[in-house]
Design a protein around this motif. Sequence first.
Motif, short mmCIF file in Angstrom:
data_model
loop_
_atom_site.label_atom_id
_atom_site.label_comp_id
_atom_site.label_asym_id
_atom_site.label_seq_id
_atom_site.Cartn_x
_atom_site.Cartn_y
_atom_site.Cartn_z
N GLN A 1 0.84 -1.19 0.00
CA GLN A 1 0.00 0.00 0.00
C GLN A 1 0.88 1.25 0.00
O GLN A 1 1.80 1.37 0.82
CB GLN A 1 -0.92 0.04 1.23
CG GLN A 1 -1.89 -1.12 1.30
CD GLN A 1 -1.36 -2.30 2.07
OE1 GLN A 1 -0.17 -2.58 2.08
NE2 GLN A 1 -2.24 -3.03 2.72
N TRP A 2 0.60 2.18 -0.88
CA TRP A 2 1.42 3.38 -1.02
C TRP A 2 1.47 4.19 0.26
O TRP A 2 2.50 4.77 0.60
CB TRP A 2 0.92 4.24 -2.19
CG TRP A 2 -0.47 4.79 -1.96
CD1 TRP A 2 -1.65 4.22 -2.34
CD2 TRP A 2 -0.81 5.99 -1.29
NE1 TRP A 2 -2.71 4.98 -1.93
CE2 TRP A 2 -2.22 6.10 -1.29
CE3 TRP A 2 -0.08 7.00 -0.68
CZ2 TRP A 2 -2.90 7.16 -0.72
CZ3 TRP A 2 -0.76 8.07 -0.10
CH2 TRP A 2 -2.15 8.13 -0.14
N TRP A 3 0.37 4.23 1.01
CA TRP A 3 0.32 5.08 2.20
C TRP A 3 1.20 4.55 3.33
O TRP A 3 1.72 5.33 4.13
CB TRP A 3 -1.13 5.28 2.67
CG TRP A 3 -1.88 4.00 2.92
CD1 TRP A 3 -2.61 3.28 2.02
CD2 TRP A 3 -1.95 3.28 4.15
NE1 TRP A 3 -3.13 2.16 2.61
CE2 TRP A 3 -2.75 2.15 3.93
CE3 TRP A 3 -1.42 3.50 5.42
CZ2 TRP A 3 -3.02 1.22 4.92
CZ3 TRP A 3 -1.71 2.58 6.41
CH2 TRP A 3 -2.50 1.46 6.16
N ILE A 4 1.41 3.25 3.40
CA ILE A 4 2.31 2.70 4.41
C ILE A 4 3.74 3.15 4.11
O ILE A 4 4.48 3.56 5.00
CB ILE A 4 2.22 1.16 4.46
CG1 ILE A 4 0.86 0.72 4.99
CG2 ILE A 4 3.35 0.58 5.31
CD1 ILE A 4 0.63 -0.78 4.97
N TRP A 5 4.11 3.05 2.84
CA TRP A 5 5.45 3.46 2.43
C TRP A 5 5.63 4.96 2.62
O TRP A 5 6.71 5.42 2.98
CB TRP A 5 5.73 3.02 1.00
CG TRP A 5 5.75 1.52 0.92
CD1 TRP A 5 4.74 0.72 0.49
CD2 TRP A 5 6.79 0.66 1.37
NE1 TRP A 5 5.10 -0.60 0.62
CE2 TRP A 5 6.36 -0.67 1.16
CE3 TRP A 5 8.05 0.87 1.93
CZ2 TRP A 5 7.14 -1.77 1.46
CZ3 TRP A 5 8.82 -0.24 2.22
CH2 TRP A 5 8.37 -1.53 2.01
N LEU A 6 4.57 5.75 2.38
CA LEU A 6 4.64 7.20 2.57
C LEU A 6 4.91 7.54 4.04
O LEU A 6 5.73 8.42 4.34
CB LEU A 6 3.33 7.86 2.10
CG LEU A 6 3.29 9.38 2.19
CD1 LEU A 6 4.32 9.99 1.24
CD2 LEU A 6 1.90 9.88 1.86
N ILE A 7 4.28 6.83 4.96
CA ILE A 7 4.51 7.05 6.39
C ILE A 7 5.97 6.74 6.74
O ILE A 7 6.61 7.51 7.46
CB ILE A 7 3.54 6.20 7.24
CG1 ILE A 7 2.12 6.72 7.10
CG2 ILE A 7 3.97 6.17 8.71
CD1 ILE A 7 1.05 5.81 7.68
N LEU A 8 6.50 5.65 6.22
CA LEU A 8 7.90 5.30 6.50
C LEU A 8 8.86 6.32 5.90
O LEU A 8 9.85 6.69 6.53
CB LEU A 8 8.22 3.91 5.96
CG LEU A 8 7.79 2.76 6.86
CD1 LEU A 8 8.02 1.43 6.15
CD2 LEU A 8 8.52 2.79 8.17
N ILE A 9 8.57 6.79 4.68
CA ILE A 9 9.43 7.80 4.05
C ILE A 9 9.38 9.10 4.86
O ILE A 9 10.42 9.75 5.06
CB ILE A 9 9.03 8.02 2.58
CG1 ILE A 9 9.40 6.78 1.76
CG2 ILE A 9 9.66 9.28 2.00
CD1 ILE A 9 8.80 6.74 0.37
N ALA A 10 8.19 9.46 5.33
CA ALA A 10 8.06 10.67 6.16
C ALA A 10 8.86 10.53 7.45
O ALA A 10 9.56 11.46 7.87
CB ALA A 10 6.59 10.96 6.45
N ILE B 1 14.80 2.54 8.97
CA ILE B 1 15.44 1.56 8.08
C ILE B 1 14.95 0.16 8.41
O ILE B 1 14.62 -0.63 7.52
CB ILE B 1 16.99 1.66 8.17
CG1 ILE B 1 17.46 2.96 7.51
CG2 ILE B 1 17.65 0.45 7.52
CD1 ILE B 1 18.92 3.28 7.72
N LEU B 2 14.86 -0.15 9.69
CA LEU B 2 14.33 -1.45 10.11
C LEU B 2 12.87 -1.61 9.66
O LEU B 2 12.46 -2.68 9.23
CB LEU B 2 14.44 -1.61 11.63
CG LEU B 2 14.04 -2.95 12.21
CD1 LEU B 2 14.92 -4.06 11.67
CD2 LEU B 2 14.13 -2.90 13.72
N GLY B 3 12.09 -0.53 9.74
CA GLY B 3 10.71 -0.56 9.26
C GLY B 3 10.63 -0.88 7.78
O GLY B 3 9.80 -1.69 7.35
N PHE B 4 11.50 -0.22 6.97
CA PHE B 4 11.54 -0.52 5.53
C PHE B 4 11.83 -1.99 5.28
O PHE B 4 11.14 -2.65 4.51
CB PHE B 4 12.64 0.31 4.83
CG PHE B 4 12.23 1.71 4.48
CD1 PHE B 4 11.26 1.96 3.53
CD2 PHE B 4 12.86 2.78 5.09
CE1 PHE B 4 10.91 3.26 3.19
CE2 PHE B 4 12.50 4.08 4.77
CZ PHE B 4 11.53 4.32 3.82
#
Length: 164
Positions: A15-24, A56-59
């Motif tokens: 899901q794009w929004w999960i990745w957006l949260i991690l990038i933020a 990084i661990l989240g990614f």
Amino acid sequence: MESKVLFKETQRFRQWWIWLILIAAFGVTIFAIIKEYKVMQNNFNPVFLAPLLIPILGFVLLFYSRLDTEIDAEGIQVRFIPFHFKFKTYNWNVIGQATVTTYNPVLDYGGYGLRFSLFGKGKAYNVAGNKGIQLVFKDGRKLLIGTQKPDEAAQALSNFIPKK
């Protein structure tokens, strides 16, 4: 002797929004480190880089996480990597009911992942969507396994669970 797999599915967190949260989170962390570096100048300690490990661990965790589900004559096998590295098998003789259902991931289980309901709905393994294989065991426990292929799952289940 291996039995023929009638249903097989692999799901990932995409899901794009999960990745957006991690990038933020990563961006905010980088910004804080740069700001701290400017303040500390000559006294900057590399320990201030440690907070980078969390995003990084989240990614890494989300990238490698996956939910594998199989249905065969033995039962339902599920593996949610990184929580399970081997399939966990739920044999037909312990399953009282197995149906494909629609659920609300946030209201029923508090979101996606390996979840436990506070409202008597049991445990859930889900990564996306709102469809799942709802198992009710003969001892009363419940398990929901998310699926992106509800029609195929229902067809496979119909071979083993009588319609009520």
